[in-house]
Scaffold this active site. Sequence first.
Site, mmCIF file in Angstrom:
data_model
loop_
_atom_site.group_PDB
_atom_site.id
_atom_site.type_symbol
_atom_site.label_atom_id
_atom_site.label_comp_id
_atom_site.label_asym_id
_atom_site.label_seq_id
_atom_site.Cartn_x
_atom_site.Cartn_y
_atom_site.Cartn_z
ATOM 1 N N GLU A 84 0.857 -0.983 -0.033
ATOM 2 C CA GLU A 84 -0.105 0.044 0.013
ATOM 3 C C GLU A 84 0.826 1.244 -0.022
ATOM 4 O O GLU A 84 1.983 1.234 0.436
ATOM 5 C CB GLU A 84 -1.007 0.062 1.219
ATOM 6 N N CYS A 134 31.601 20.059 32.024
ATOM 7 C CA CYS A 134 32.006 19.888 33.209
ATOM 8 C C CYS A 134 33.661 20.100 33.144
ATOM 9 O O CYS A 134 34.346 20.174 33.917
ATOM 10 C CB CYS A 134 31.738 18.947 33.799
ATOM 11 N N CYS A 187 35.120 17.634 28.354
ATOM 12 C CA CYS A 187 33.990 17.790 28.269
ATOM 13 C C CYS A 187 33.586 19.047 28.327
ATOM 14 O O CYS A 187 33.752 20.260 28.884
ATOM 15 C CB CYS A 187 33.415 17.254 29.605
ATOM 16 N N CYS A 199 28.920 15.698 36.191
ATOM 17 C CA CYS A 199 28.801 16.402 35.146
ATOM 18 C C CYS A 199 27.363 17.045 35.060
ATOM 19 O O CYS A 199 26.524 16.500 35.180
ATOM 20 C CB CYS A 199 29.114 15.784 33.759
#
Length: 661
Positions: free
Chosen positions: A114, A405, A402, A425
């Site tokens: 379909e 942090c 990071c 963090c």
Amino acid sequence: MSSNEIKQEIYNLVDLLNKYSYKYYVEDISEITDTQYDLLYKKLEKLEEDFPELILKNSPTQRVGDVTLSEFSKVRHTTPMLSLSNTFSKEELKDFDNRIKSTLNIKYLTYICELKIDGLAVSITYKNGDLVSAATRGDGTIGEDVTENIKTIFSIPKELNSKVDIEVRGEVYLPRKSFEILNKKRLENKEPVFANPRNAASGSIRQLDSKITAQRKLSAFIYSMVNSNESTQEDNLINSKKYGLPVNENYKICNNINEVIEYIEYWDKNKANLPYDIDGIVIKVNDVSYQEKLGYTQKSPKWATSFKFPEEELATKLLDIELSVGRTGVVTPVAILEPLTISGSTVSKATLHNKDVIEELEICIGDTVVVKKAGEIIPKITKVIKELRLPNSKPYKFPDYCPSCNSKLIWEKENPFVKCENFDCKEQTIKKIIHFASRDALNIEGLGDKQIISLYENKIISGIIDLYSLNKENLLNMDRMGEKSATNLLNSIENSKISSLDKVIYALGILNVGKKAANIIAKKYENLTNLKEAKLEELIELEDIGHITALSVIEFLSYKKNTDLIDNLIEIGINPTHLHQDKKENIFTNKVVVLTGKLTKLTRNESKSYLENFGAKVTSSVTSKTDYLICGEKTGSKLEKANELNIKILTEEDFINIMKG
């Protein structure tokens, strides 16, 4: 004219106009001009104005939309509205075919293909042939009541050709003609235009004023009947059409996967000739008995998939790369792009997946990049056009620290993902709390992302367990937090302690542990105390728990901060026992229970799951066989009937007290 003649005239006009509308909106055939249609419509309007007592329910004049809502109410689907798995290549389709034939142990299989209409999924219920309710898919379990808006769609009958009780599923869409007219009007009114018909359809069906919905000229196709007794999917479509429902005629029965692929190739080349947008093909096992044998995953039927057409690739400029820290510490790079329109959507971001992808592309800020959207929510960058690179450009270097942090990032060569392993963090902690409070986890209503960020940044909470130490004074110091909101939130936090073990395990946010894996682990370990002692060899032996998931659980438990969190949850009373019917009994064991009214402290799913774990049969109707009726707010006829039959009635508070033991 006599009264009977007028009545017959109205009936004939309604029947004729509805037939013309069906041809126009469903089959894209204009059997008369717009002017001729308008003349007939005005004639009907005049007759109905003079004889309002003769207005028929299915008259096209009754689709103008005259209801304005303050908000959409929530509707729980009787049967979940699952999504389909996606395939993007012939190889994936052949794998799908082989997997099904292997499961059924057969050599030959018939499929029905379909067109995958690019619109908004809805569920529509008819009682005694009359349209009584309609809802959006929502999250698959709970949708929004859009009954009044669905009634404005000409292709959807308000009254079927047969007095049947059925629920059907379908797709509401905006035809290309309607889309062009809508955007033209919005330009004239100096309003922002819609990016594509799908966005316009979604926005139209969710209008609180049904008059606005009526003006948008939406249409729909029905693709299934819920819990029908038909033996094939094709029979479902045939009978849907017999009832007067709009069915897309472009489906095809395919006797093997090669015929499926031929069908896909045909529509990939010819989809532009359709009067509406499609974004792929839906492939279903035609035989319903085979469908039942194959069953479902948590998210989708195993007997169906969709093939997504490859989407266009376009070039744009890479403006920057942003880094996002997830709840598990994984740092994901996201490309910030000069906005472009691709496949009808405005795109300004694309995924770069991980460090390896960035290095493989040798990508530089300012590069001209090729962007592709192939079924993902966020598009991806497939290549860099290095010939257009600016002089002196330097390849992007993934940072060592990071972005949240400033802790040293960890990257193992066998793992392409870069991680921040600092448990304190900021971004990581906030996302852990957001996940813990989410609907699929502990479902703390009223605690949204913004509230969690505000609580964290104002140093009211520093982690998950601090949620259970909040008081009204803490909350009233927050912006837009009144007395009632604070009380409701504190109640919601307290009520979250009554959760099933699988939800608590999922809420812990263990890498690779989704809802299904959490349920399997809950059955094995039965409570959090036992989970802390889990062994790798035990986890690997569990069905559907792979080696990677097992390792993720053991790694999670190896960190003291995680086991401390589990200990703290246990200490405040969050240590549910996974219930086994053969081990636990209470007053609901082997009883028939009905839930009615709005439950304020528990979801219907939580209540039903608890009852079924104790061996209760949860039904929707009150009969002489019903043992207990559990009542929330705003109860109706079920409570009256229960009183008549002297059935034991419990309030939600009574129920919660039983759950607490």
